[in-house]
Motif scaffolding. Structure first.
Motif, PDB file in Angstrom:
ATOM      1  N   TYR A  16       0.820  -1.203   0.000  1.00 38.56           N
ATOM      2  CA  TYR A  16       0.000   0.000   0.000  1.00 38.56           C
ATOM      3  C   TYR A  16       0.863   1.267   0.000  1.00 38.56           C
ATOM      4  CZ  TYR A  16      -4.166  -2.769   1.012  1.00 38.56           C
ATOM      5  OH  TYR A  16      -5.200  -3.660   0.947  1.00 38.56           O
ATOM      6  N   ILE A  17       1.900   1.277   0.781  1.00 41.33           N
ATOM      7  CA  ILE A  17       2.796   2.434   0.847  1.00 41.33           C
ATOM      8  C   ILE A  17       3.482   2.643  -0.499  1.00 41.33           C
ATOM      9  CG2 ILE A  17       4.896   3.333   1.908  1.00 41.33           C
ATOM     10  CD1 ILE A  17       3.981   1.962   4.509  1.00 41.33           C
ATOM     11  N   ALA A  18       3.951   1.565  -1.120  1.00 38.55           N
ATOM     12  CA  ALA A  18       4.607   1.661  -2.426  1.00 38.55           C
ATOM     13  C   ALA A  18       3.628   2.178  -3.481  1.00 38.55           C
ATOM     14  CB  ALA A  18       5.165   0.305  -2.833  1.00 38.55           C
ATOM     15  N   ALA A  19       2.401   1.758  -3.433  1.00 37.33           N
ATOM     16  CA  ALA A  19       1.396   2.209  -4.393  1.00 37.33           C
ATOM     17  C   ALA A  19       1.113   3.703  -4.218  1.00 37.33           C
ATOM     18  CB  ALA A  19       0.110   1.406  -4.238  1.00 37.33           C
ATOM     19  N   ILE A  20       1.044   4.167  -2.985  1.00 31.68           N
ATOM     20  CA  ILE A  20       0.806   5.588  -2.720  1.00 31.68           C
ATOM     21  C   ILE A  20       1.980   6.429  -3.213  1.00 31.68           C
ATOM     22  CG2 ILE A  20       0.577   7.301  -0.875  1.00 31.68           C
ATOM     23  CD1 ILE A  20      -1.155   5.242   0.607  1.00 31.68           C
ATOM     24  N   VAL A  21       3.208   5.979  -2.939  1.00 28.12           N
ATOM     25  CA  VAL A  21       4.398   6.696  -3.412  1.00 28.12           C
ATOM     26  C   VAL A  21       4.401   6.748  -4.936  1.00 28.12           C
ATOM     27  CG1 VAL A  21       6.910   6.579  -3.560  1.00 28.12           C
ATOM     28  CG2 VAL A  21       5.775   6.257  -1.359  1.00 28.12           C
ATOM     29  N   LEU A  22       4.083   5.647  -5.578  1.00 24.41           N
ATOM     30  CA  LEU A  22       4.040   5.603  -7.037  1.00 24.41           C
ATOM     31  C   LEU A  22       2.984   6.567  -7.585  1.00 24.41           C
ATOM     32  CD1 LEU A  22       5.087   4.266  -9.621  1.00 24.41           C
ATOM     33  CD2 LEU A  22       3.258   2.584  -9.367  1.00 24.41           C
ATOM     34  N   VAL A  24       1.881   9.324  -6.149  1.00 31.00           N
ATOM     35  CA  VAL A  24       2.355  10.693  -5.934  1.00 31.00           C
ATOM     36  C   VAL A  24       3.383  11.069  -7.003  1.00 31.00           C
ATOM     37  CG1 VAL A  24       3.689  12.161  -4.363  1.00 31.00           C
ATOM     38  CG2 VAL A  24       1.828  10.753  -3.475  1.00 31.00           C
ATOM     39  N   VAL A  25       4.288  10.157  -7.321  1.00 36.79           N
ATOM     40  CA  VAL A  25       5.307  10.426  -8.338  1.00 36.79           C
ATOM     41  C   VAL A  25       4.652  10.622  -9.708  1.00 36.79           C
ATOM     42  CG1 VAL A  25       7.248   9.393  -9.591  1.00 36.79           C
ATOM     43  CG2 VAL A  25       7.195   9.310  -7.104  1.00 36.79           C
ATOM     44  N   VAL A  26       3.718   9.775 -10.069  1.00 37.90           N
ATOM     45  CA  VAL A  26       3.039   9.890 -11.358  1.00 37.90           C
ATOM     46  C   VAL A  26       2.232  11.191 -11.419  1.00 37.90           C
ATOM     47  CG1 VAL A  26       1.238   8.866 -12.807  1.00 37.90           C
ATOM     48  CG2 VAL A  26       3.007   7.426 -11.828  1.00 37.90           C
ATOM     49  N   ALA A  27       1.564  11.566 -10.332  1.00 40.61           N
ATOM     50  CA  ALA A  27       0.805  12.818 -10.300  1.00 40.61           C
ATOM     51  C   ALA A  27       1.735  14.021 -10.453  1.00 40.61           C
ATOM     52  CB  ALA A  27      -0.001  12.920  -9.015  1.00 40.61           C
ATOM     53  N   GLY A  28       2.895  13.983  -9.826  1.00 42.32           N
ATOM     54  CA  GLY A  28       3.880  15.067  -9.965  1.00 42.32           C
ATOM     55  C   GLY A  28       4.376  15.187 -11.394  1.00 42.32           C
ATOM     56  N   MET A  29       4.640  14.042 -12.033  1.00 38.26           N
ATOM     57  CA  MET A  29       5.080  14.071 -13.435  1.00 38.26           C
ATOM     58  C   MET A  29       3.981  14.622 -14.336  1.00 38.26           C
ATOM     59  SD  MET A  29       7.257  10.504 -13.673  1.00 38.26           S
ATOM     60  CE  MET A  29       7.274  10.560 -15.442  1.00 38.26           C
ATOM     61  N   ALA A  30       2.744  14.239 -14.092  1.00 36.02           N
ATOM     62  CA  ALA A  30       1.625  14.738 -14.901  1.00 36.02           C
ATOM     63  C   ALA A  30       1.468  16.246 -14.735  1.00 36.02           C
ATOM     64  CB  ALA A  30       0.339  14.017 -14.516  1.00 36.02           C
ATOM     65  N   ALA A  31       1.597  16.736 -13.503  1.00 35.37           N
ATOM     66  CA  ALA A  31       1.494  18.178 -13.262  1.00 35.37           C
ATOM     67  C   ALA A  31       2.623  18.923 -13.968  1.00 35.37           C
ATOM     68  CB  ALA A  31       1.517  18.470 -11.764  1.00 35.37           C
TER      69      ALA A  31
END
Length: 165
Positions: A16-22, A24-31
């Motif tokens: 679950y923690i790894a999925a949340i980190v992933l 957040v990273v994908v959302a940052g790249m999209a932004a």
């Protein structure tokens, strides 16, 4: 058996923690990509407006070649705003020279030449006169200037011909 169950439970929590980190990273790249796209669109828009302003200034120079031979001063071309979306101000200045004049002042062989300098400024400001100091701070303000110089021979009777004959 309880021990096996505890290890499986710990591994599920880590996923679950790894999925949340992933996420957040994908959302940052999209932004970041969205911001880059917006900047690129703004740059392309400014380049397009700059090209249009350059062409409007060139049209002002061409208008000046026809209209500025015998008059000086600044003229605002209001009809350009309707056609192009840009205000164009054309400034005409000229100076007459006597070519072939002798030091004694004898002008029997001299020829009058007129050097005409035409400056056209095109802008998309809110006033009819360019440059528009009040609109410079807006994000989409564009201004381009062109200058041309032409030499004309003043013929008897006030007509003009090119110096390059």
């Amino acid at each position: 058996m309880k021990r096996f169950h505890t290890n499986a439970h710990r591994q599920a929590g880590f996923a679950y923690i790894a999925a949340i980190v992933l996420l957040v990273v994908v959302a940052g790249m999209a932004a970041g990509l969205l911001r880059l796209t917006g900047t690129q669109q703004s740059t392309v828009n400014q380049a397009l407006l700059g090209a249009k302003a350059g062409l409007a200034a060139r049209a002002g120079i061409e208008w000046g070649f026809v209209s500025c031979l015998s008059t000086s001063g600044t003229t605002d071309l209001g009809q350009f705003k309707t056609d192009t979306g840009f205000n164009v101000s054309v400034n005409c200045q000229f100076t007459n020279y006597q070519e072939g004049e002798r030091a004694s002042g004898q002008t029997s062989i001299s020829q009058t030449k007129r050097i005409v300098q035409i400056t056209a400024i095109a802008c998309n400001g809110s006033t009819a006169r360019c440059p528009d100091a009040g609109s410079v701070a807006s994000a989409d303000y564009v201004e381009r200037a062109r200058t041309a110089t032409v030499c004309m021979v003043v013929e008897p009777g006030g007509t003009f011909s090119s110096c390059e004959t």
